[in-house]
Design a protein around this motif. Structure first.
Motif, PDB file in Angstrom:
ATOM      1  N   ALA A1055       0.440  -1.070  -0.299  1.00  0.00           N
ATOM      2  CA  ALA A1055      -0.475   0.004   0.404  1.00  0.00           C
ATOM      3  C   ALA A1055       1.120   1.512  -0.223  1.00  0.00           C
ATOM      4  O   ALA A1055       2.105   0.996   0.753  1.00  0.00           O
ATOM      5  CB  ALA A1055      -0.650   0.095   0.851  1.00  0.00           C
ATOM      6  N   ALA A1056       0.135   2.936  -0.738  1.00  0.00           N
ATOM      7  CA  ALA A1056       0.862   3.368  -1.157  1.00  0.00           C
ATOM      8  C   ALA A1056       1.762   4.043   0.902  1.00  0.00           C
ATOM      9  O   ALA A1056       0.582   3.618   1.638  1.00  0.00           O
ATOM     10  CB  ALA A1056       0.042   4.902  -1.099  1.00  0.00           C
ATOM     11  N   GLY A1057       2.009   5.181   0.605  1.00  0.00           N
ATOM     12  CA  GLY A1057       2.814   5.325   2.223  1.00  0.00           C
ATOM     13  C   GLY A1057       4.963   4.801   2.889  1.00  0.00           C
ATOM     14  O   GLY A1057       5.041   4.606   2.040  1.00  0.00           O
ATOM     15  N   THR A1058       4.783   4.829   4.049  1.00  0.00           N
ATOM     16  CA  THR A1058       6.495   4.391   4.903  1.00  0.00           C
ATOM     17  C   THR A1058       6.146   3.041   5.246  1.00  0.00           C
ATOM     18  O   THR A1058       5.051   3.024   5.844  1.00  0.00           O
ATOM     19  CB  THR A1058       6.770   5.681   6.064  1.00  0.00           C
ATOM     20  OG1 THR A1058       6.733   6.943   4.946  1.00  0.00           O
ATOM     21  CG2 THR A1058       7.592   5.544   6.008  1.00  0.00           C
ATOM     22  N   PHE A1059       6.857   2.751   4.748  1.00  0.00           N
ATOM     23  CA  PHE A1059       6.750   1.155   5.253  1.00  0.00           C
ATOM     24  C   PHE A1059       8.024   0.392   5.190  1.00  0.00           C
ATOM     25  O   PHE A1059       8.922   1.469   4.934  1.00  0.00           O
ATOM     26  CB  PHE A1059       6.324   0.051   4.385  1.00  0.00           C
ATOM     27  CG  PHE A1059       5.938   0.352   3.009  1.00  0.00           C
ATOM     28  CD1 PHE A1059       7.338  -0.672   2.432  1.00  0.00           C
ATOM     29  CD2 PHE A1059       5.680   0.484   2.187  1.00  0.00           C
ATOM     30  CE1 PHE A1059       7.622  -0.861   1.291  1.00  0.00           C
ATOM     31  CE2 PHE A1059       5.568   0.963   0.684  1.00  0.00           C
ATOM     32  CZ  PHE A1059       6.665  -0.017  -0.024  1.00  0.00           C
ATOM     33  N   LEU A1060       8.476  -0.345   6.000  1.00  0.00           N
ATOM     34  CA  LEU A1060       9.912  -1.130   6.313  1.00  0.00           C
ATOM     35  C   LEU A1060       9.413  -1.902   5.660  1.00  0.00           C
ATOM     36  O   LEU A1060       8.643  -2.961   4.788  1.00  0.00           O
ATOM     37  CB  LEU A1060      10.391  -1.859   7.521  1.00  0.00           C
ATOM     38  CG  LEU A1060      10.073  -0.602   8.729  1.00  0.00           C
ATOM     39  CD1 LEU A1060      10.516  -0.625  10.114  1.00  0.00           C
ATOM     40  CD2 LEU A1060      10.951   1.002   8.347  1.00  0.00           C
ATOM     41  N   LEU A1061      10.715  -3.068   4.729  1.00  0.00           N
ATOM     42  CA  LEU A1061      10.939  -4.016   4.448  1.00  0.00           C
ATOM     43  C   LEU A1061      12.439  -4.491   4.901  1.00  0.00           C
ATOM     44  O   LEU A1061      12.898  -3.895   4.793  1.00  0.00           O
ATOM     45  CB  LEU A1061      11.600  -3.998   2.624  1.00  0.00           C
ATOM     46  CG  LEU A1061      10.206  -3.034   2.022  1.00  0.00           C
ATOM     47  CD1 LEU A1061      10.476  -2.758   0.917  1.00  0.00           C
ATOM     48  CD2 LEU A1061       9.015  -3.848   2.214  1.00  0.00           C
ATOM     49  N   LEU A1073       4.188   1.471   8.437  1.00  0.00           N
ATOM     50  CA  LEU A1073       4.554   1.886   9.220  1.00  0.00           C
ATOM     51  C   LEU A1073       3.122   3.140   9.128  1.00  0.00           C
ATOM     52  O   LEU A1073       2.601   3.583   8.556  1.00  0.00           O
ATOM     53  CB  LEU A1073       5.696   3.512   9.364  1.00  0.00           C
ATOM     54  CG  LEU A1073       6.755   2.601   9.826  1.00  0.00           C
ATOM     55  CD1 LEU A1073       8.192   3.659   9.477  1.00  0.00           C
ATOM     56  CD2 LEU A1073       7.011   1.665  11.269  1.00  0.00           C
ATOM     57  N   ASN A1074       2.694   3.644  10.515  1.00  0.00           N
ATOM     58  CA  ASN A1074       1.289   4.584  11.119  1.00  0.00           C
ATOM     59  C   ASN A1074       2.422   5.369  11.857  1.00  0.00           C
ATOM     60  O   ASN A1074       2.216   5.864  12.757  1.00  0.00           O
ATOM     61  CB  ASN A1074       0.050   3.825  11.087  1.00  0.00           C
ATOM     62  CG  ASN A1074      -0.712   5.005  11.595  1.00  0.00           C
ATOM     63  OD1 ASN A1074      -0.754   6.513  11.521  1.00  0.00           O
ATOM     64  ND2 ASN A1074      -1.977   4.751  12.565  1.00  0.00           N
ATOM     65  N   GLY A1075       2.817   6.755  10.882  1.00  0.00           N
ATOM     66  CA  GLY A1075       3.343   7.457  11.947  1.00  0.00           C
ATOM     67  C   GLY A1075       5.528   6.429  12.134  1.00  0.00           C
ATOM     68  O   GLY A1075       5.382   6.472  11.356  1.00  0.00           O
ATOM     69  N   ALA A1275      12.496   9.287  10.527  1.00  0.00           N
ATOM     70  CA  ALA A1275      11.704  10.453  11.822  1.00  0.00           C
ATOM     71  C   ALA A1275      12.567  10.218  13.462  1.00  0.00           C
ATOM     72  O   ALA A1275      13.539  10.152  13.337  1.00  0.00           O
ATOM     73  CB  ALA A1275      10.173   9.916  11.777  1.00  0.00           C
ATOM     74  N   SER A1276      11.812   9.570  14.688  1.00  0.00           N
ATOM     75  CA  SER A1276      12.075  10.113  16.226  1.00  0.00           C
ATOM     76  C   SER A1276      12.981   8.418  15.939  1.00  0.00           C
ATOM     77  O   SER A1276      13.114   8.520  17.296  1.00  0.00           O
ATOM     78  CB  SER A1276      10.972  10.401  16.372  1.00  0.00           C
ATOM     79  OG  SER A1276      10.172   8.797  17.181  1.00  0.00           O
ATOM     80  N   HIS A1277      12.801   7.644  14.779  1.00  0.00           N
ATOM     81  CA  HIS A1277      12.847   6.043  15.674  1.00  0.00           C
ATOM     82  C   HIS A1277      13.793   5.111  15.234  1.00  0.00           C
ATOM     83  O   HIS A1277      14.221   5.799  13.565  1.00  0.00           O
ATOM     84  CB  HIS A1277      11.725   4.938  15.432  1.00  0.00           C
ATOM     85  CG  HIS A1277      10.656   5.263  16.616  1.00  0.00           C
ATOM     86  ND1 HIS A1277       9.761   6.139  16.989  1.00  0.00           N
ATOM     87  CD2 HIS A1277      10.791   4.830  17.844  1.00  0.00           C
ATOM     88  CE1 HIS A1277       9.053   6.368  18.488  1.00  0.00           C
ATOM     89  NE2 HIS A1277       9.428   4.867  18.402  1.00  0.00           N
ATOM     90  N   TYR A1317      10.602   4.978   1.604  1.00  0.00           N
ATOM     91  CA  TYR A1317       9.026   6.731   1.552  1.00  0.00           C
ATOM     92  C   TYR A1317       8.481   6.690   0.501  1.00  0.00           C
ATOM     93  O   TYR A1317       8.784   6.328  -0.629  1.00  0.00           O
ATOM     94  CB  TYR A1317      10.509   7.138   1.732  1.00  0.00           C
ATOM     95  CG  TYR A1317      11.153   7.143   3.326  1.00  0.00           C
ATOM     96  CD1 TYR A1317      11.049   7.184   4.580  1.00  0.00           C
ATOM     97  CD2 TYR A1317      12.665   7.060   2.204  1.00  0.00           C
ATOM     98  CE1 TYR A1317      12.306   7.356   4.985  1.00  0.00           C
ATOM     99  CE2 TYR A1317      13.491   6.296   3.816  1.00  0.00           C
ATOM    100  CZ  TYR A1317      13.518   6.781   4.913  1.00  0.00           C
ATOM    101  OH  TYR A1317      14.699   7.007   5.369  1.00  0.00           O
ATOM    102  N   PRO A1318       7.687   7.397   0.983  1.00  0.00           N
ATOM    103  CA  PRO A1318       6.398   8.148   0.043  1.00  0.00           C
ATOM    104  C   PRO A1318       7.275   9.227  -1.096  1.00  0.00           C
ATOM    105  O   PRO A1318       6.500   9.818  -1.888  1.00  0.00           O
ATOM    106  CB  PRO A1318       4.964   8.755   0.431  1.00  0.00           C
ATOM    107  CG  PRO A1318       5.416   9.277   1.720  1.00  0.00           C
ATOM    108  CD  PRO A1318       6.954   8.115   2.263  1.00  0.00           C
TER     109      PRO A1318
END
Length: 1325
Positions: A1055-1061, A1073-1075, A1275-1277, A1317-1318
């Motif tokens: 799906a669209a958005g930021t995610f990890l592989l 990721l959600n945030g 981001a912060s993580h 990242y998007p």
């Protein structure tokens, strides 16, 4: 009685530094032990226990002993299911040393037995009584189970380091105790390599502990207990103990749900000097449940344990336990709570013969040498046996720390807690504590902020939290001293409180850490246990009370029973609690007899309050200290003693006759006592600061600070230039080995470090020559010569080269064929090939050791499918030279497959029928079973055509080649066949396709026997993988369609958005990721890659394409994340172990490391323009990342011996014209986009660090990771894959705290990780 015990201890107990191996319980065949089979993953038959044993609250009737340092009540699963995982396990475990151990080849032995011999049971009971003196004093075992691991090795490692340890389970009908023994030198290695390391050089520490192994919820808290799981904890097993004998550990494991460790405090003997009439008082022994270690001295209960008559040990020496002397530790030394030591003294005997203690006047410490230990406001006094410090007039304390009398004092500290309030767990960490002391009238105010409201209300009755300060700074009556006068600013208080009627128990540890700036006392407090619930809007009232304090040379103790009243509206409820406390004392043993043995603390006023608006818990009390008067009538109290005087807070009240008194301003103040002003000693010239210092005024005093570049002089007032210390490395005063073996490294202000030179091994003080010839560094056709600190290689006659590479000499008449060369230098360990008269490989090859036989081609390569087991008929092998000209059908007739593919086994081997041209006939029938089926042109069975014996054979047409394009299954199959050179080995996977090109529902892995079901895209259906010999029933995943569907893409689009592989062996996973929160419920498999081992992974944000390395297929591949995309191999040659991978999306390039070739290469993203960047001076290069702004790769190597890998950055800088970036990175360093900071995570140090690419600004984010493999920043993580948890872990950058984790349903090691990242980061600097 205690005095007698103390005398017995001093006279009869010998000092022991560690547990000798001879003092293990006797073991071996002579003692009736069973011996475990040699091997890597063996388990014993179930030993029937008579009577049964109570273990974790359940009855255990059998015990199994495993190779890997474990005992269980059930047979063990395959070691890959538990040997690398952390606690808890999925089955019951008692683990004295859980690791991947191996006794193959006779390397070590494992013994086990059940024993009821009285001497053995008496021995076990002694240690149990010592570890649990209060709860197991009457424990008498009826049986014991003993397991011994003797000289066992680590799997896959050379036999240089071997471990020996022993576990005993002593039990009766009611209780069971586990005893672990670690003899001196018994733990020579502390971890083993993971089972699925795939050439990645990691070591996982062993685990010591217990696990209930509940099947319904094995991960529930409390269902496991870890004793040691890090290198530091494992190193302590030999030298520390929880019963007082180094190397001995006792645990209660029978009736309780939670394992309970033994925990007995040490005891220090403190005899009075000759001639001193000092009475003795008992001290409370307050155990701290949950602590892992104790003082290295036994409880007096151990003194009665001297069993005799035990059989001789396996080494032929007499067996006897060794116990530490009770009196060989520094007396009264404050000990940290975290180590479980309590420093409580045994009471003294006034008749103790002090003549056994002698002192040497030449070695005693004097004031002339050590007066700097005293406070600036103290004087030093020499005694016959040493020195003591005493505070000057107008000051009070223990001489090492002194405070002005009558002045106001402040305390600062931190409070942490782990409480159960009623039934609700509450935790808080490092909340603030502040205390304000008015010393002139004994008032103490305490405020603790930030405690969660339920816990704060429940702590209201716990006045002893602030009561410590009441005792420390109590107003002193004549002839008495408050706590600070005795302890100074360095002590530890242990407090145990039991509430009634519920019997909740809480333990408090308060540790004073000295005086800081402006004489502020620093304090750390830890609270643990259970407290009763106190409702909201409830107040707590505590009446005035008196409490007796008992004093000895090493501890101050008290105990009391106290009532308190809960008031809510008009309802009052009276409850109570019992408290016991001891406070360690670092007193001066040379000046004794100053104090009475008992003093009374009187608290005239006390209150506790919780301010919910400010979230502050407050205590206040007014107290005074006096000598104990018993029940005698108390005379009128002088106003100085009860706080009713009118003196200024900064003044001290001086009692006069009767009720009269005078007020005197405290030192550093001026006035009449009812009004005191601070004296500016610096302004009035009263300061005594010496040269090169500046005087700074503070309230009530002043301090001297040195000018820059100077240090305080010994007198505490002046300043002098620091004397440069002589470099011990230069002058030769160092403990290092000779210069030709080691180098001396100076360190500021400390002992120099020693480091062995290359070619030597050791700790730097002792360096032994490394025999490099044992490491097989030379070419097989070369001879290795070891020399001190080095070695040399020389090619043998008939070869030429430098010894590291040898080739046949062109002029040599001794040129060998490949087969003859392999006979001299076998490439397969243990197998020497058989050659014919001409030097060629004989068609049939057999292994002399294992008995396996197989056919080979002309180059000596094994022909797949021809290997036979030991003892069976060898295969029929033709001429290896001619086998290359056979068609596949003719080749299979010579070397038939054991079982043709299909859903139903057909028994013995099938010999295919070929036509005149050598092709497969369309109809194939099995000669012995009668089954018939149709095949395609490749000889693959066409699904649905098989007929049973006796029925009409199917009608099979000519297997004409289809005009349709090849399917995904066919392309994948063809790609792997080409990659395997046309003849895959038996351990290599090749997908099976049906006549239409679809994946057959049942897929099997080579000749391993493992099979599984797949869906229409070839992805394994979870839960269907079966063991050899029992293939799962698989239903066709593709029904015959009326209209042919388009092939489904291998990539399941995210799906669209930021995610990890993340890479997980044979698949690439998707975690959105959600945030910054992990959306674990939406995680899925993005790409299935059967037969692969994906390690490195990165993402091209411009083309939305993922790239990965495959160490099994030795390839680099990519796949677009667009719908309909399929994997594409872009590098398929010249690789051995490609691991690290980095994509430069700005320059459209990729970099990768090959730890098998020790290379770093670069290519365009389509695989073109490939070139080697570095292939020298690298040792196992692994992780790599790229700075996209500079286009520079950053490298890490797990085996960074010397500076080879660090030279990579310097050479890259010289080649590319950029600055050097020489930091040491991690398993998978990562450069944060735009900010240009590198993230480092090392599995060896378990640290997470952050730095800039030039090495500047390096800081630790987290220093207690499990086993990180790869890391990414967003981001912060930070997000990293973890080999201990087998999951993705989220860590907050600022706080360093773990915030979340994702554990895939299929447990196996995770490798690389990257973020998608998007947007595509630009090239801003």
């Amino acid at each position: 009685m205690r005095a007698a015990v103390a005398a017995l201890a001093a006279a009869a107990v010998a000092v022991a530094a560690a547990l000798p191996r001879t003092e293990l319980l006797p073991y071996g065949a002579a003692h009736g032990d069973g011996r475990l089979r040699h091997g890597d993953d063996e388990s014993s038959p179930g030993v029937v226990l008579r009577p049964p044993m109570r273990l974790y609250g359940r009855a255990a009737r059998r015990l199994f002993v495993g190779t890997n340092g474990v005992i269980s009540t059930q047979d063990f699963p395959g070691e890959t299911q538990y040997v690398d995982d952390d606690f808890p396990t999925d089955f019951p475990v008692i683990a004295p040393f859980l690791a991947d151990l191996d006794t193959s080849g006779g390397r070590g032995d494992i013994y086990y037995r059940q024993d009821r011999a009285p001497t053995v049971l008496e021995w076990a009971a002694g240690y149990v009584h010592a570890g649990f003196p209060d709860t197991a004093g009457t424990f008498v075992p009826s049986s014991a189970f003993i397991a011994t691991w003797e000289d066992v090795g680590a799997h896959g490692e050379p036999p240089g380091k071997l471990n020996t340890f022993q576990a005993i389970l002593a039990y009766n009908e009611e209780e069971t105790y586990a005893i672990f023994l670690y003899p001196e030198g018994g733990l020579q290695f502390l971890g083993t390599r993971p089972k699925e390391s795939y050439n990645v050089q990691l070591e996982l520490p062993a685990r010591v502990g217990f696990s209930r192994g509940d099947g319904d919820d094995g991960k529930r808290e409390g269902h496991s207990y870890s004793v040691a799981s890090s290198q530091q904890e494992l190193q302590r097993l030999e030298r520390e103990s929880n019963v007082g004998v180094p190397g001995v550990w006792v645990f209660r494991v029978g009736t309780l749900e939670n394992v309970e460790p033994g925990d007995v405090p040490g005891a220090a003997l403190s005899p009075a000097p000759h001639g001193t009439d000092d009475t003795s008082v008992p001290t409370e022994l307050l155990a701290q449940p949950g602590s892992r270690t104790t003082s290295p001295h036994p409880h007096p209960a151990l003194l009665s344990i001297v069993p005799s008559g035990l059989p001789a040990s396996p080494l032929g020496q007499e067996w006897s336990p060794r116990l530490h002397s009770i009196g060989d530790a520094p007396q009264g030394h404050p000990v940290s709570y975290s180590s479980g030591q309590h420093g409580v003294g045994v009471e003294e005997d006034v008749h103790f013969n002090t003549n056994v203690f002698t002192y040497s006047a030449g070695s005693r410490e004097t004031c002339a040498q050590h007066h700097g230990r005293c406070s600036p406001h103290a004087f030093c006094t020499d005694y016959a046996t040493g020195l003591c410090c005493h505070c000057r007039a107008a000051y009070y304390g223990n001489g090492r720390q002194c405070l002005p009398e009558g002045a106001v004092h402040r305390l600062n500290g931190k409070v942490s807690g782990s409480l159960v309030v009623g039934r609700t767990p509450v935790r808080f960490q490092d909340v603030d504590l502040h205390a304000y002391i008015v010393g002139s009238d004994g008032r103490a105010y305490t405020a603790i902020s930030g405690v969660p409201a339920p816990a704060a209300r429940a702590l209201l009755p716990l006045l002893p939290l602030g009561g410590l300060f009441g005792w420390l700074f109590a107003l002193e009556e004549p002839g008495s001293e408050n706590g600070f006068s005795i302890t100074g600013a360095e002590f530890t208080q242990y407090l145990e409180v039991t509430f009634y009627p519920g019997e909740e128990q809480v333990r408090i540890t308060q540790m004073a850490e000295g005086l800081g700036a402006d004489n502020y006392l620093s304090l750390r407090t830890h609270i643990e246990g259970q407290v009763p619930f106190v409702p909201e809007n409830t107040s707590v009232h505590i009446a005035p009370y008196k409490e007796l304090y008992h004093y000895s040379s090493s501890a101050v103790t008290s105990s009391a029973h106290r009532d308190y009243v809960l008031t809510s509206g008009s309802t009052n409820q009276t409850l109570s609690y019992r408290l016991r406390q001891n406070i360690t004392v670092v007193g001066c043993p040379h000046a004794r007899g100053r104090l009475p043995t008992v003093q009374q603390l009187s608290v005239a006023r006390a209150f506790a309050l919780y301010d919910g608006h400010e979230q502050v818990l407050r205590y206040a009390l007014t107290s005074r200290i006096s000598s104990s008067r018993g029940d005698a009538e108390v005379p009128p109290v002088n106003p100085c003693h009860d706080g009713t005087h009118a003196c200024e807070e900064t003044a001290r009240c001086q009692p006069g006759t009767g009720l009269g008194y005078t007020c005197e301003c405290a030192a550093g103040y001026r006035g009449d006592g009812r009004g005191c002003q601070d004296v500016d000693e610096c302004e009035e010239g009263l300061g005594q600061c010496g040269p090169f210092s500046v005087c700074l005024n503070v309230l009530g005093s002043y301090r001297c600070e040195c000018h820059s570049g100077y240090r305080p002089a010994e007198d505490g007032h002046g300043c002098v230039l620091p004397t440069p210390a002589a470099d011990p490395c230069e002058v030769g005063r160092h403990p290092c080995a000779p210069r030709d073996r080691a180098r001396c490294l100076p360190r500021a202000g400390g002992q120099p470090a020693c480091e062995c030179l290359p070619g030597y091994a050791g700790d730097g003080r002792v360096c032994s020559d490394v025999n490099e010839c044992t490491l097989n560094l030379c070419h097989p056709a070369a001879i290795c010569y070891n020399t001190p600190g080095s070695f040399s290689c020389q090619c043998q006659p008939g070869y030429e080269g430098d010894g590291f590479q040898c080739t046949h000499a062109q002029s040599s008449t001794q040129r060998l064929t490949p087969c003859e060369h392999e006979q001299l230098y076998p490439r397969t360990p243990g197998h020497v090939p058989q050659c014919d008269e001409q030097g060629g490989y004989q068609p049939l090859q057999c292994h002399s050791g294992s008995g396996h036989c197989w056919c080979v081609d002309s180059s000596g390569q094994e022909i797949a499918g021809t290997r036979t087991a030991a003892g069976s008929t060898p295969p029929r092998c033709g001429n290896p030279g001619s086998s290359q000209q056979l068609t596949p059908c003719e080749h299979e007739r010579l070397y038939p497959r054991a079982v043709p593919p299909g859903p139903s086994p057909v028994g013995n081997g099938h010999v295919p029928q070929c036509d005149e041209q050598g092709n497969y006939r369309p109809l194939q029938c099995h000669g012995s079973t009668g089954y018939c089926w149709c095949v395609d042109g490749a000889g693959q069975e066409i699904a649905g055509t098989r007929t049973a014996p006796g029925s009409t054979p199917p009608r099979c047409g000519s297997p004409e080649p289809s005009e349709r394009p090849p399917t995904m299954c066919e392309r994948w199959r063809q790609s792997l066949l080409e990659h395997y050179g046309g003849s895959p080995r038996g351990d290599q996977y090749v997908p099976q396709c049906d006549a239409h090109g679809h994946f057959t529902p049942l897929q099997c892995h080579g000749d391993s026997g493992y099979c599984w079901c797949v869906d229409e895209s070839g992805r394994e259906i979870q839960g269907t993988r079966s063991e050899p010999g029992s293939p799962p029933p698989c239903l066709p995943s593709v029904a015959p369609p009326t209209v042919r569907p388009s092939p489904r893409p291998d990539v399941s689009p995210p799906a669209a958005g930021t995610f990890l592989l993340y890479a997980q062996g044979q698949q690439i996973g998707y975690l959105p990721l959600n945030g910054t929160r992990l959306q674990k419920e939406a995680a899925k498999t993005l790409l299935s890659l059967h037969g692969s081992i994906v390690v490195g992974i990165d993402y091209d944000c411009r083309e939305k394409t993922i790239y990965w390395t495959d160490v099994a297929g030795r390839t680099i591949s990519r796949a677009s994340l667009e719908p309909g995309a399929e994997p594409e191999t872009i590098i398929n040659s010249g690789l051995i172990s490609p691991e690290g991978l980095a994509v430069d999306h700005l320059r459209r390039a990729m970099f990768w490391t090959d730890s098998g070739l020790d290379k770093i290469e670069r290519a365009q993203l389509d695989g073109s323009e490939r070139r080697v960047l570095f292939d020298t001076d690298l040792v196992n290069p692994r992780a790599i990342t790229v700075d996209p702004v500079r286009g520079q790769p950053l490298l890490d190597g797990l085996e960074s011996r010397s500076t080879k890998n660090r030279n990579f950055h310097r050479q890259w800088s010289q080649q590319e014209g950029v600055g050097e970036h020489g930091h040491r990175a991690a398993q998978r360093p990562h450069v944060r986009p735009l900010l240009q900071a590198a993230v480092l995570g090392r599995c060896s140090t378990k640290k997470l660090e952050c730095t800039f690419p030039d090495g500047a600004g390096r800081r630790i984010i987290h220093n207690n990771l499990n086993y990180p493999f790869s890391i990414i920043s967003y981001a912060s993580h930070f997000y990293h894959t973890d080999w201990r948890r087998d999951g993705v872990i989220a860590v907050n950058k600022e706080t360093g705290s773990f915030t979340d984790e994702y554990l895939p349903e299929h447990r196996s090691h995770l490798y690389g990780i990257t973020a998608v990242y998007p947007y595509c980061p630009g090239a801003r600097k």
